[in-house]
Design an enzyme around this catalytic site. Structure first.
Site, PDB file in Angstrom:
ATOM      1  N   LYS A  52      44.237  29.197  37.843  1.00  0.00           N
ATOM      2  CA  LYS A  52      45.355  28.833  36.979  1.00  0.00           C
ATOM      3  C   LYS A  52      46.537  28.390  37.825  1.00  0.00           C
ATOM      4  CE  LYS A  52      48.022  30.874  33.125  1.00  0.00           C
ATOM      5  NZ  LYS A  52      48.147  32.086  32.293  1.00  0.00           N
ATOM      6  N   SER A  72      48.049  30.787  27.418  1.00  0.00           N
ATOM      7  CA  SER A  72      48.503  30.078  28.613  1.00  0.00           C
ATOM      8  C   SER A  72      47.388  29.874  29.631  1.00  0.00           C
ATOM      9  CB  SER A  72      49.679  30.817  29.260  1.00  0.00           C
ATOM     10  OG  SER A  72      49.264  32.017  29.857  1.00  0.00           O
ATOM     11  N   SER A  98      46.408  36.371  27.289  1.00  0.00           N
ATOM     12  CA  SER A  98      46.135  35.027  27.791  1.00  0.00           C
ATOM     13  C   SER A  98      44.836  34.902  28.571  1.00  0.00           C
ATOM     14  CB  SER A  98      47.292  34.534  28.664  1.00  0.00           C
ATOM     15  OG  SER A  98      48.428  34.296  27.867  1.00  0.00           O
TER      16      SER A  98
END
Length: 512
Positions: free
Chosen positions: A108, A196, A220
């Site tokens: 990420k 997210s 998330s």
């Protein structure tokens, strides 16, 4: 030149063509084996059906073709990936390489990786991307290959926009952020990939990568995994170092793993979990999965806690959850009704995140240029977070202490709690901006508040695919246990996956 020479040359040419075609087929198979997970790819690498460099090249090309359509790709780390793959090939040739050597993965964009751009908040005195975050550094040592930085969704709430204020290069040069938009679900690009960590979930869910690192503050990792049909682990707070991660909440943030099986999650967690003296949140612990025989005995002894209302109903999703619960309970010693105390845990999370995040980045939120980074309504909401009173924050902190004690008492009678990870399938993108019924969202009948409550209490969770809704979209269960119970949770998840095939389902059509 004799006829024999010509025939020999033609045979050699045919052999070279066959070899090239076979290698192309093997490359395609190896990339497709991203669905099969780390074990399938590692077997191809060990058998030399494909080299780490060839696999990295094929993976990078596929990410470049298909990642943007899902809003999953932030940065393709081609140069770094090929360098790491070239280092992996001699390790594989010597034999005895570890299970992650040569395996491609993504991280990420909030997780720092050296020499590559990434999402960060502007900080005048530090550049969080000067070196790899410890979790990434440990994967480097394990021989894994970083193929991409994956998108942090920034079309939704104010925090996800704020988290991608700038792209920062390895030279510290700041450029305007790329707006990725809502993550698109590989099972149906009209639907959300969720939260997210939508980029990691979409990329792994589409089979572009065998695993990825995501982050969770409150849902998330759990939510995107359920929506995209993935297995995931959200570790106990402090098990994985958070140094090098753009922080939204210093008491809630965690690095998690999204993959295709519990066994793969365990492999990756073994690599990244370690103490870190430079991270104040680190608990100084490691993770070691249970050996197969020990895991089998532990699973048979599990006392499973559940609430009937979480598995009741007549629609397709409710029936799928009920069937999955029936599959799970056949593996364990017994089941007991357990419901967490009622509470508006989502509101508590918002107080913590607003107070901690807005304090951490007050310099940016209060700056004149802030309006150019986010939409006006988001700017107003984030500035309002600066006004969370100390009394309100400490009231929630005391409530978190009570919640930890409540969970401790609960886990005296059961070992693992089970509930849906998301109670519906992934919503259509067009519905995400629609007004929501706050009272309905705050309801905590049964264990509907488990994701937020588990995060507030710093507990681990494992998500497993468990079927599909009426629309064919994936559903997932979450297993939650006491702090540092990841070995048991992953053993139970692995046992469930050996008896079922939900995690083997693939999207009906892959982009690209």
């Amino acid at each position: 030149v004799t006829l024999r020479h010509v025939e020999g040359a033609l045979r050699l040419d045919r052999q070279l063509v066959d070899l090239r075609d076979r290698k192309r087929t093997d490359t395609d198979v190896a990339v497709q084996d991203a669905f099969g997970g780390v074990g399938a790819i590692a077997a191809n690498l060990r058998k030399r059906r494909i080299s780490a460099t060839e696999l990295a090249t094929a993976t990078l090309d596929r990410l470049e073709r298909s990642g943007p359509a899902l809003n999953a790709l932030a940065t393709l780390t081609r140069e770094r990936a090929l360098e790491e793959a070239r280092r992996a090939d001699p390790r594989l040739a010597r034999g005895g390489a570890g299970p992650l050597v040569g395996i491609p993965y993504g991280a990420k964009d909030l997780i720092a990786t050296a020499r590559t751009p990434g999402a960060t908040l502007e900080r005048p005195a530090e550049d969080p991307l000067a070196q790899d975050a410890p979790a990434v550094a440990r994967l480097v040592r394990s021989g894994a290959v970083l193929a991409a930085k994956l998108a942090v969704e920034n079309a939704g709430g104010g925090w996800s926009k704020l988290a991608t204020v700038h792209l920062v290069g390895g030279d510290g040069r700041r450029v305007p952020v790329v707006q990725h938009g809502y993550g698109r679900n590989p099972w149906d690009p009209r639907r959300w990939s969720g939260g997210s960590s939508s980029g990691p979930a979409a990329a792994v869910g589409a089979g572009l990568l065998p695993f990825a690192l995501g982050t969770e503050t409150s849902g998330s990792v759990v939510g995107p995994a359920a929506f995209c049909g993935l297995t995931a682990v959200r570790p106990t707070f402090g098990l994985v170092s958070l140094r090098g991660v753009v922080r939204l909440s210093w008491t809630l943030d965690k690095i998690g793993v999204l993959a295709h099986s519990a066994d793969d999650c365990a492999l990756v967690l073994s690599a990244i979990a370690a103490g870190d003296a430079r991270d104040p949140a680190s608990r100084g612990r490691r993770f070691h999965p249970l050996a197969r025989a020990e895991a089998s005995r532990a699973v048979r002894r599990v006392r499973l806690g559940f609430a009937e209302e979480d598995f009741a109903g007549s629609d397709a999703s409710a029936r799928a959850f009920a069937a999955a619960f029936a599959e799970l309970r056949r593996l364990v010693k017994g089941v007991t009704r357990v419901a967490i105390p009622e509470g508006d845990y989502g509101a508590m999370v918002n107080v913590v995140m607003s107070a901690e995040g807005c304090t951490e980045y007050a310099h940016l939120i209060e700056s004149e240029r802030f309006e150019s980074y986010v939409m006006p309504r988001q700017a107003a909401a984030l500035r309002a977070g600066l006004g969370v009173s100390a009394r309100r924050y400490f009231d929630v902190s005391r409530s978190r202490d009570r919640l930890r004690r409540d969970f401790a008492r609960l886990f005296e009678s059961v070992d693992v709690l089970v509930a849906p990870a998301q109670y519906t399938t992934a919503p259509l993108l067009e519905t995400l901006e629609a007004p929501r019924d706050v009272r309905a969202a705050a309801a905590t009948a049964g264990n509907r508040g488990l994701t937020a409550a588990g995060n507030l209490a710093e507990l681990p969770a494992v998500v497993v695919p468990c079927g599909a809704g009426e629309d064919g979209m994936p559903l997932g269960l979450q297993l939650v246990g006491p702090a540092f119970s990841e070995p048991l949770l992953l053993a139970l998840a692995a046992a469930y996956q050996r008896e079922t095939a939900h995690h083997l389902r693939r999207p009906p059509a892959l982009p690209g």
